[in-house]
Design a protein around this motif. Structure first.
Motif, PDB file in Angstrom:
ATOM      1  N   ILE A 117      37.826  39.362  44.291  1.00  0.00           N
ATOM      2  CA  ILE A 117      36.657  40.165  43.918  1.00  0.00           C
ATOM      3  C   ILE A 117      37.057  41.595  43.588  1.00  0.00           C
ATOM      4  O   ILE A 117      37.837  42.205  44.316  1.00  0.00           O
ATOM      5  CB  ILE A 117      35.625  40.188  45.080  1.00  0.00           C
ATOM      6  CG1 ILE A 117      35.219  38.780  45.489  1.00  0.00           C
ATOM      7  CG2 ILE A 117      34.414  41.037  44.744  1.00  0.00           C
ATOM      8  CD1 ILE A 117      34.381  38.038  44.491  1.00  0.00           C
ATOM      9  N   ASN A 118      36.504  42.125  42.517  1.00  0.00           N
ATOM     10  CA  ASN A 118      36.515  43.541  42.160  1.00  0.00           C
ATOM     11  C   ASN A 118      37.919  44.154  42.012  1.00  0.00           C
ATOM     12  O   ASN A 118      38.517  44.566  43.005  1.00  0.00           O
ATOM     13  CB  ASN A 118      35.702  44.336  43.192  1.00  0.00           C
ATOM     14  CG  ASN A 118      35.467  45.771  42.756  1.00  0.00           C
ATOM     15  OD1 ASN A 118      36.018  46.235  41.759  1.00  0.00           O
ATOM     16  ND2 ASN A 118      34.664  46.491  43.505  1.00  0.00           N
ATOM     17  N   PRO A 119      38.416  44.278  40.802  1.00  0.00           N
ATOM     18  CA  PRO A 119      39.752  44.845  40.596  1.00  0.00           C
ATOM     19  C   PRO A 119      39.902  46.284  41.090  1.00  0.00           C
ATOM     20  O   PRO A 119      41.005  46.715  41.410  1.00  0.00           O
ATOM     21  CB  PRO A 119      39.962  44.769  39.091  1.00  0.00           C
ATOM     22  CG  PRO A 119      38.644  44.501  38.495  1.00  0.00           C
ATOM     23  CD  PRO A 119      37.770  43.908  39.551  1.00  0.00           C
ATOM     24  N   ASP A 120      38.808  47.037  41.193  1.00  0.00           N
ATOM     25  CA  ASP A 120      38.899  48.422  41.652  1.00  0.00           C
ATOM     26  C   ASP A 120      38.966  48.537  43.180  1.00  0.00           C
ATOM     27  O   ASP A 120      39.374  49.560  43.711  1.00  0.00           O
ATOM     28  CB  ASP A 120      37.705  49.235  41.146  1.00  0.00           C
ATOM     29  CG  ASP A 120      37.731  49.372  39.633  1.00  0.00           C
ATOM     30  OD1 ASP A 120      38.836  49.469  39.061  1.00  0.00           O
ATOM     31  OD2 ASP A 120      36.650  49.355  39.027  1.00  0.00           O
ATOM     32  N   LEU A 135      43.008  41.599  48.907  1.00  0.00           N
ATOM     33  CA  LEU A 135      43.676  40.693  47.985  1.00  0.00           C
ATOM     34  C   LEU A 135      45.169  40.985  47.998  1.00  0.00           C
ATOM     35  O   LEU A 135      45.570  42.149  47.900  1.00  0.00           O
ATOM     36  CB  LEU A 135      43.115  40.908  46.572  1.00  0.00           C
ATOM     37  CG  LEU A 135      43.593  39.972  45.480  1.00  0.00           C
ATOM     38  CD1 LEU A 135      43.077  38.554  45.736  1.00  0.00           C
ATOM     39  CD2 LEU A 135      43.105  40.462  44.125  1.00  0.00           C
ATOM     40  N   PRO A 136      46.023  39.958  48.159  1.00  0.00           N
ATOM     41  CA  PRO A 136      47.472  40.213  48.132  1.00  0.00           C
ATOM     42  C   PRO A 136      47.897  40.883  46.823  1.00  0.00           C
ATOM     43  O   PRO A 136      47.393  40.553  45.745  1.00  0.00           O
ATOM     44  CB  PRO A 136      48.083  38.818  48.257  1.00  0.00           C
ATOM     45  CG  PRO A 136      47.030  38.000  48.929  1.00  0.00           C
ATOM     46  CD  PRO A 136      45.722  38.560  48.427  1.00  0.00           C
ATOM     47  N   VAL A 137      48.803  41.823  46.913  1.00  0.00           N
ATOM     48  CA  VAL A 137      49.271  42.572  45.742  1.00  0.00           C
ATOM     49  C   VAL A 137      49.800  41.623  44.669  1.00  0.00           C
ATOM     50  O   VAL A 137      49.570  41.834  43.475  1.00  0.00           O
ATOM     51  CB  VAL A 137      50.355  43.593  46.154  1.00  0.00           C
ATOM     52  CG1 VAL A 137      50.983  44.247  44.942  1.00  0.00           C
ATOM     53  CG2 VAL A 137      49.774  44.634  47.080  1.00  0.00           C
ATOM     54  N   TRP A 161      45.406  43.232  37.498  1.00  0.00           N
ATOM     55  CA  TRP A 161      44.453  44.174  38.057  1.00  0.00           C
ATOM     56  C   TRP A 161      45.120  45.440  38.530  1.00  0.00           C
ATOM     57  O   TRP A 161      44.452  46.404  38.873  1.00  0.00           O
ATOM     58  CB  TRP A 161      43.683  43.554  39.221  1.00  0.00           C
ATOM     59  CG  TRP A 161      42.634  42.577  38.828  1.00  0.00           C
ATOM     60  CD1 TRP A 161      42.340  42.133  37.571  1.00  0.00           C
ATOM     61  CD2 TRP A 161      41.732  41.914  39.701  1.00  0.00           C
ATOM     62  NE1 TRP A 161      41.315  41.239  37.617  1.00  0.00           N
ATOM     63  CE2 TRP A 161      40.923  41.072  38.908  1.00  0.00           C
ATOM     64  CE3 TRP A 161      41.541  41.940  41.067  1.00  0.00           C
ATOM     65  CZ2 TRP A 161      39.920  40.275  39.454  1.00  0.00           C
ATOM     66  CZ3 TRP A 161      40.554  41.145  41.599  1.00  0.00           C
ATOM     67  CH2 TRP A 161      39.748  40.321  40.793  1.00  0.00           C
ATOM     68  N   ALA A 162      46.430  45.431  38.597  1.00  0.00           N
ATOM     69  CA  ALA A 162      47.146  46.611  39.111  1.00  0.00           C
ATOM     70  C   ALA A 162      47.402  47.607  38.011  1.00  0.00           C
ATOM     71  O   ALA A 162      47.419  47.336  36.866  1.00  0.00           O
ATOM     72  CB  ALA A 162      48.464  46.187  39.739  1.00  0.00           C
TER      73      ALA A 162
END
Length: 70
Positions: free
Chosen positions: A27-30, A59-61, A69-70
């Motif tokens: 959920i939610n990349p930010d 969420l695991p990196v 998303w990073a």
């Protein structure tokens, strides 16, 4: 991945996976967290709704990176 995921798309994606593999929602990349899926699926207005059963943790990196998303 289609923007409007269907039951057929989801079944094809899961077909060759271990049936005992837990599923989480990213959920939610930010502010990336994982959420449990609820056991209930409700069908209304031509759509299947899967319930959210609460937040598990961050969420695991590696997953965030795989999703770009990073």
């Amino acid at each position: 991945m289609p923007h409007y995921l269907t039951v057929g798309h989801l079944l094809r994606q899961l077909r060759d996976r271990d049936p005992n593999l837990p599923i989480r929602l990213a959920i939610n990349p930010d502010f990336p967290f994982t959420h449990y899926l609820g056991a209930e699926i409700i069908v209304r207005d031509g759509k299947a709704f899967i319930t959210d059963d609460g937040q598990e943790g961050y969420l695991p990196v590696e997953v965030s990176d795989a999703l770009a998303w990073a």
